[in-house]
Write a protein that holds these residues in place. Structure first.
Motif, mmCIF file in Angstrom:
data_model
loop_
_atom_site.group_PDB
_atom_site.id
_atom_site.type_symbol
_atom_site.label_atom_id
_atom_site.label_comp_id
_atom_site.label_asym_id
_atom_site.label_seq_id
_atom_site.Cartn_x
_atom_site.Cartn_y
_atom_site.Cartn_z
ATOM 1 N N GLY A 1 0.699 -1.202 -0.012
ATOM 2 C CA GLY A 1 -0.089 0.044 0.161
ATOM 3 C C GLY A 1 0.927 1.357 -0.017
ATOM 4 O O GLY A 1 2.036 1.282 -0.240
ATOM 5 N N GLU A 2 0.251 2.358 0.525
ATOM 6 C CA GLU A 2 0.787 3.836 0.453
ATOM 7 C C GLU A 2 1.555 3.986 1.623
ATOM 8 O O GLU A 2 1.190 3.250 2.756
ATOM 9 C CB GLU A 2 -0.056 4.824 0.214
ATOM 10 N N GLY A 3 2.710 4.722 1.603
ATOM 11 C CA GLY A 3 3.255 5.143 2.992
ATOM 12 C C GLY A 3 3.769 3.716 3.706
ATOM 13 O O GLY A 3 4.114 3.808 4.852
ATOM 14 N N VAL A 4 4.090 2.770 2.945
ATOM 15 C CA VAL A 4 4.976 1.551 3.800
ATOM 16 C C VAL A 4 6.286 1.672 3.921
ATOM 17 O O VAL A 4 6.834 2.094 2.757
ATOM 18 C CB VAL A 4 4.567 0.410 2.860
ATOM 19 N N ASN A 5 7.051 1.017 4.926
ATOM 20 C CA ASN A 5 8.474 1.234 4.876
ATOM 21 C C ASN A 5 8.987 -0.206 5.166
ATOM 22 O O ASN A 5 8.260 -1.018 5.876
ATOM 23 C CB ASN A 5 8.903 2.149 6.084
ATOM 24 N N ILE A 6 9.728 -0.673 4.155
ATOM 25 C CA ILE A 6 10.020 -2.212 4.389
ATOM 26 C C ILE A 6 11.608 -1.956 4.580
ATOM 27 O O ILE A 6 12.497 -1.670 4.056
ATOM 28 C CB ILE A 6 9.770 -3.082 2.963
ATOM 29 N N GLY A 7 11.889 -2.710 5.886
ATOM 30 C CA GLY A 7 13.201 -2.555 6.495
ATOM 31 C C GLY A 7 14.378 -3.538 5.800
ATOM 32 O O GLY A 7 13.961 -4.412 5.048
ATOM 33 N N ALA A 8 15.444 -3.012 6.058
ATOM 34 C CA ALA A 8 16.729 -3.727 5.200
ATOM 35 C C ALA A 8 16.490 -5.149 5.367
ATOM 36 O O ALA A 8 16.210 -5.746 6.483
ATOM 37 C CB ALA A 8 17.827 -3.179 5.825
ATOM 38 N N GLY A 9 16.952 -5.989 4.465
ATOM 39 C CA GLY A 9 16.952 -7.531 4.530
ATOM 40 C C GLY A 9 15.647 -8.104 4.557
ATOM 41 O O GLY A 9 15.391 -9.371 4.889
ATOM 42 N N THR A 10 14.450 -7.594 4.298
ATOM 43 C CA THR A 10 13.007 -8.250 4.472
ATOM 44 C C THR A 10 12.914 -9.040 3.300
ATOM 45 O O THR A 10 13.366 -8.475 1.995
ATOM 46 C CB THR A 10 12.160 -7.097 4.412
ATOM 47 N N ILE A 11 12.318 -10.279 3.298
ATOM 48 C CA ILE A 11 12.185 -11.131 2.107
ATOM 49 C C ILE A 11 10.662 -11.527 2.080
ATOM 50 O O ILE A 11 10.225 -11.856 3.122
ATOM 51 C CB ILE A 11 12.943 -12.369 2.482
ATOM 52 N N THR A 12 9.946 -11.495 1.014
ATOM 53 C CA THR A 12 8.784 -12.251 0.990
ATOM 54 C C THR A 12 9.284 -13.559 0.522
ATOM 55 O O THR A 12 9.728 -14.112 -0.705
ATOM 56 C CB THR A 12 7.798 -11.549 -0.181
ATOM 57 N N CYS A 13 8.752 -14.582 1.487
ATOM 58 C CA CYS A 13 8.927 -15.883 0.933
ATOM 59 C C CYS A 13 7.673 -16.469 0.190
ATOM 60 O O CYS A 13 6.552 -16.797 0.880
ATOM 61 C CB CYS A 13 8.762 -16.769 2.474
ATOM 62 N N ASN A 14 7.935 -16.314 -1.079
ATOM 63 C CA ASN A 14 6.361 -16.298 -2.061
ATOM 64 C C ASN A 14 6.192 -17.702 -2.362
ATOM 65 O O ASN A 14 5.261 -17.901 -3.176
ATOM 66 C CB ASN A 14 6.458 -15.155 -3.065
ATOM 67 N N TYR A 15 7.290 -18.785 -2.251
ATOM 68 C CA TYR A 15 7.422 -19.759 -3.078
ATOM 69 C C TYR A 15 7.744 -21.086 -2.227
ATOM 70 O O TYR A 15 8.727 -21.065 -1.355
ATOM 71 C CB TYR A 15 8.484 -19.783 -4.231
ATOM 72 N N ASP A 16 7.019 -21.998 -2.442
ATOM 73 C CA ASP A 16 6.973 -23.025 -1.569
ATOM 74 C C ASP A 16 7.608 -24.454 -2.265
ATOM 75 O O ASP A 16 7.466 -25.426 -1.815
ATOM 76 C CB ASP A 16 5.585 -23.446 -0.839
ATOM 77 N N GLY A 17 8.209 -24.241 -3.433
ATOM 78 C CA GLY A 17 8.897 -25.005 -4.230
ATOM 79 C C GLY A 17 7.683 -25.344 -5.271
ATOM 80 O O GLY A 17 8.110 -26.236 -6.159
ATOM 81 N N LYS A 18 6.642 -25.301 -5.075
ATOM 82 C CA LYS A 18 5.457 -25.734 -6.180
ATOM 83 C C LYS A 18 4.628 -24.428 -6.722
ATOM 84 O O LYS A 18 4.592 -24.204 -7.810
ATOM 85 C CB LYS A 18 4.547 -26.713 -5.708
ATOM 86 N N ASN A 19 4.176 -23.779 -5.711
ATOM 87 C CA ASN A 19 3.253 -22.676 -6.066
ATOM 88 C C ASN A 19 3.808 -21.223 -5.416
ATOM 89 O O ASN A 19 4.687 -21.175 -4.705
ATOM 90 C CB ASN A 19 1.959 -23.095 -5.489
ATOM 91 N N LYS A 20 3.292 -20.121 -6.005
ATOM 92 C CA LYS A 20 3.577 -18.851 -5.616
ATOM 93 C C LYS A 20 2.557 -18.196 -4.818
ATOM 94 O O LYS A 20 1.410 -18.679 -5.116
ATOM 95 C CB LYS A 20 3.890 -17.919 -6.902
ATOM 96 N N TYR A 21 2.723 -17.391 -3.782
ATOM 97 C CA TYR A 21 1.745 -16.983 -2.832
ATOM 98 C C TYR A 21 1.942 -15.579 -2.822
ATOM 99 O O TYR A 21 3.149 -14.833 -2.826
ATOM 100 C CB TYR A 21 1.747 -17.768 -1.351
ATOM 101 N N GLN A 22 0.669 -14.822 -2.566
ATOM 102 C CA GLN A 22 0.721 -13.376 -2.190
ATOM 103 C C GLN A 22 1.159 -12.956 -0.944
ATOM 104 O O GLN A 22 0.476 -13.300 -0.071
ATOM 105 C CB GLN A 22 -0.482 -12.772 -2.821
ATOM 106 N N THR A 23 1.835 -11.601 -0.767
ATOM 107 C CA THR A 23 2.109 -10.905 0.449
ATOM 108 C C THR A 23 1.297 -9.572 0.038
ATOM 109 O O THR A 23 1.561 -8.879 -0.822
ATOM 110 C CB THR A 23 3.604 -10.729 0.651
ATOM 111 N N ILE A 24 0.425 -9.337 1.050
ATOM 112 C CA ILE A 24 -0.354 -7.829 1.301
ATOM 113 C C ILE A 24 0.200 -6.943 2.404
ATOM 114 O O ILE A 24 0.010 -7.729 3.493
ATOM 115 C CB ILE A 24 -1.827 -8.294 1.213
ATOM 116 N N LEU A 25 0.608 -5.904 2.264
ATOM 117 C CA LEU A 25 1.112 -4.895 3.209
ATOM 118 C C LEU A 25 0.099 -3.798 2.936
ATOM 119 O O LEU A 25 0.404 -2.960 2.061
ATOM 120 C CB LEU A 25 2.598 -4.545 3.116
ATOM 121 N N GLU A 26 -0.884 -3.511 3.743
ATOM 122 C CA GLU A 26 -1.673 -2.228 3.816
ATOM 123 C C GLU A 26 -1.160 -1.169 4.164
ATOM 124 O O GLU A 26 0.309 -1.138 4.442
ATOM 125 C CB GLU A 26 -2.698 -2.787 4.639
ATOM 126 N N ASP A 27 -1.857 0.074 3.807
ATOM 127 C CA ASP A 27 -1.218 1.423 4.012
ATOM 128 C C ASP A 27 -0.504 1.556 5.341
ATOM 129 O O ASP A 27 -0.971 1.099 6.294
ATOM 130 C CB ASP A 27 -2.279 2.265 3.892
#
Ligand code: UD1
Ligand code: CA
Length: 454
Positions: free
Chosen positions: A372-398
């Motif tokens: 979303g808007e005005g989000v701050n993602i700190g250093a070294g942050t990772i979205t773990c979006n993949y389990d080896g088979k499928n991809k999944y979504q991460t939602i970070l709201e405003d």
């Protein structure tokens, strides 16, 4: 007058030493055949037939979105035979412009000039010619003592004194359609290559008291035919120089044109500065007052105004106004950065939308995320979006604040105004206005050093 065009592109181009047909090789990011087709259209001729034969599927494929028709020449029996194949494809009235697929430097303005000249001269045929220092390989224009056109002789058929002639046939012509197809029926193959030479049609027309005009063109470079990869690199270089000059004339600063490679169809707004070692490819569009480079490669992306991109790789991304990217960022396809986003060093983003004024300043991977808007993602942050088979979504709201070194195990949502503690692995959704922290309590073992020394 009604004009149609035929582009001859059925040959293999043996001297390219390639699995691909010659005319699909790219110069300045665009297949040679597309350079020609685009120049013909820009000159106002929209009815285009391309004669294909060798690897025809590949040639048809690169022209798929260009609204041209195809005529097939099953066996490549010469340029005259190639034009014969287009008879059923073009309207029998009017004038046909004939070109070859291997002259990527030809400009629309020159085509227009030729069409005008052909009409003014009331000619049945017009040839575009040029005088060049090293005419080896080209057909030569033979003229009568009164300077009128006599005939064209091919290199392989020429006598020694004819080889000294420096006026060459560019392979680009205008013909009265009815007259040229009638003359083509009279072509023979008694020449050094045993082929139906299109050039012989000119002599047949002249012998029938038809007027054959020659337009001598002064910009020799434009007519260079590419037959091998050395010539291809030469054409590439010329096209890039032209593009850089066109951009500079339209208000773009290019600090070092020699190390800047911009494809022909790229659009850049004025007051944008391009720093050295930068490559901008495909259908990229860049707005005004941006700073791009040094050492940046962008392809097929849409970039707004006032964007700064330093030493980064951008692929098929959309970047709105006033974003600041790099150094060392990697934006992959389907990344959308809204207004004023900051993406810092060693950040990779894939298939994600980052909202207005959000920041990902250092060392992160963000994939399949909606931020979303005005989000701050700190250093070294990772979205773990993949389990080896499928991809999944991460939602970070405003207004979410992600602490440094957070793992966001997707699918997961962090709702408005929430925080995560540094070093947390977030596996469950976080409600609004909360802090989520996942961390083993710190253990302190007192006198550790002393105990070890005992
Ligand atoms: C041709 C001209 C020569 C001219 C030169 C300019 C003839 C006989 N010679 O020679 O006078 O100086 O172009 O570059 O026309 N093609 C076909 N089918 C064929 C043969 C060729 O479609 O059977 C196409 C090729 O794909 C190419 C174009 O025609 O795009 C020209 O063929 P190429 O073999 O390169 O002709 P040149 O020997 O260069
Ligand atoms: Ca050629």
């Amino acid at each position: 007058m009604k004009f149609s065009a035929v582009i001859l592109a059925a040959g293999k181009g043996v001297r390219m030493v390639s699995r691909q047909p010659k005319v699909v090789h790219q110069a300045a990011g665009k297949p040679m055949i597309c350079h020609i087709a685009d120049a013909v259209k820009e000159a106002g001729v929209n009815d285009i037939t391309v004669v294909v034969g060798h690897s025809k599927e590949i040639v048809q494929e690169v022209l798929a979105d260009r609204d041209v028709r195809f005529a097939v020449q099953e066996q490549q029996l010469g340029t005259g035979h190639a034009l014969m194949q287009a008879e059923g494809s073009i309207d029998p009235d009017g004038t046909v412009l004939v070109l070859t697929g291997d002259t990527p430097l030809l400009r629309a303005g020159t085509i227009k000039k030729m069409l005008d000249f052909h009409q003014q001269q009331k000619a049945t045929a017009t040839i575009l010619s040029a005088v060049i220092n090293n005419p080896y390989g080209y057909g030569r224009i033979l003229r009568n003592p009164d300077n009128s056109f006599d005939r064209v002789v091919e290199e392989k058929d020429a006598r020694e004194e004819e080889k000294k002639i420096q006026e060459i046939n560019s392979g680009i012509y205008c013909f009265d359609i009815a007259a040229v197809f009638a003359a083509l029926k009279k072509l023979g193959t008694s020449n050094a290559q045993g082929e139906y030479y299109l050039t012989d049609v000119l002599e047949i027309l002249k012998n029938n008291q038809r007027q054959v005009a020659v337009l001598l063109h002064d910009d020799v470079e434009e007519l260079y035919g590419v037959n091998d990869r050395v010539q291809l690199s030469w054409a590439e270089n010329k096209l890039r120089q032209r593009k850089n000059i066109e951009l500079m004339e339209n208000g773009v600063t290019i600090m070092d044109p020699r190390s800047t490679y911009i494809d022909k169809d790229v659009i850049i707004g004025r007051d944008t500065i391009i720093y050295p070692n930068t490559i901008i490819e495909g259908q990229t569009e860049i707005g005004e007052s941006c700073e791009i480079g040094p050492s940046t490669r962008i392809n097929s992306s849409v970039i707004g105004h006032g964007v700064v991109i330093e030493t980064s790789r951008i692929k098929q991304a959309q970047i709105d106004d006033d974003c600041n990217i790099g150094p060392f960022a990697y934006l992959r396809p389907e990344t959308v950065l809204k207004h004023g986003v900051k993406v810092g060093d060693f950040v990779e983003i894939k298939k994600s939308v980052i909202g207005v004024k959000s920041k990902i300043p250092h060392l992160s991977y963000v994939g399949d995320a909606l931020v979303g808007e005005g989000v701050n993602i700190g250093a070294g942050t990772i979205t773990c979006n993949y389990d080896g088979k499928n991809k999944y979504q991460t939602i970070l709201e405003d207004k979410v604040f992600i602490g440094s070194n957070t793992n966001l195990v997707a699918p997961v949502t962090v709702k408005r105004n929430s925080m995560t503690g540094a070093g947390s692995t977030i596996t469950r959704d976080v409600p609004e206005d909360s802090l989520a922290i996942e961390r083993a309590p710190q253990k302190v073992i007192k006198d550790w050093k002393k105990k070890k020394e005992d």
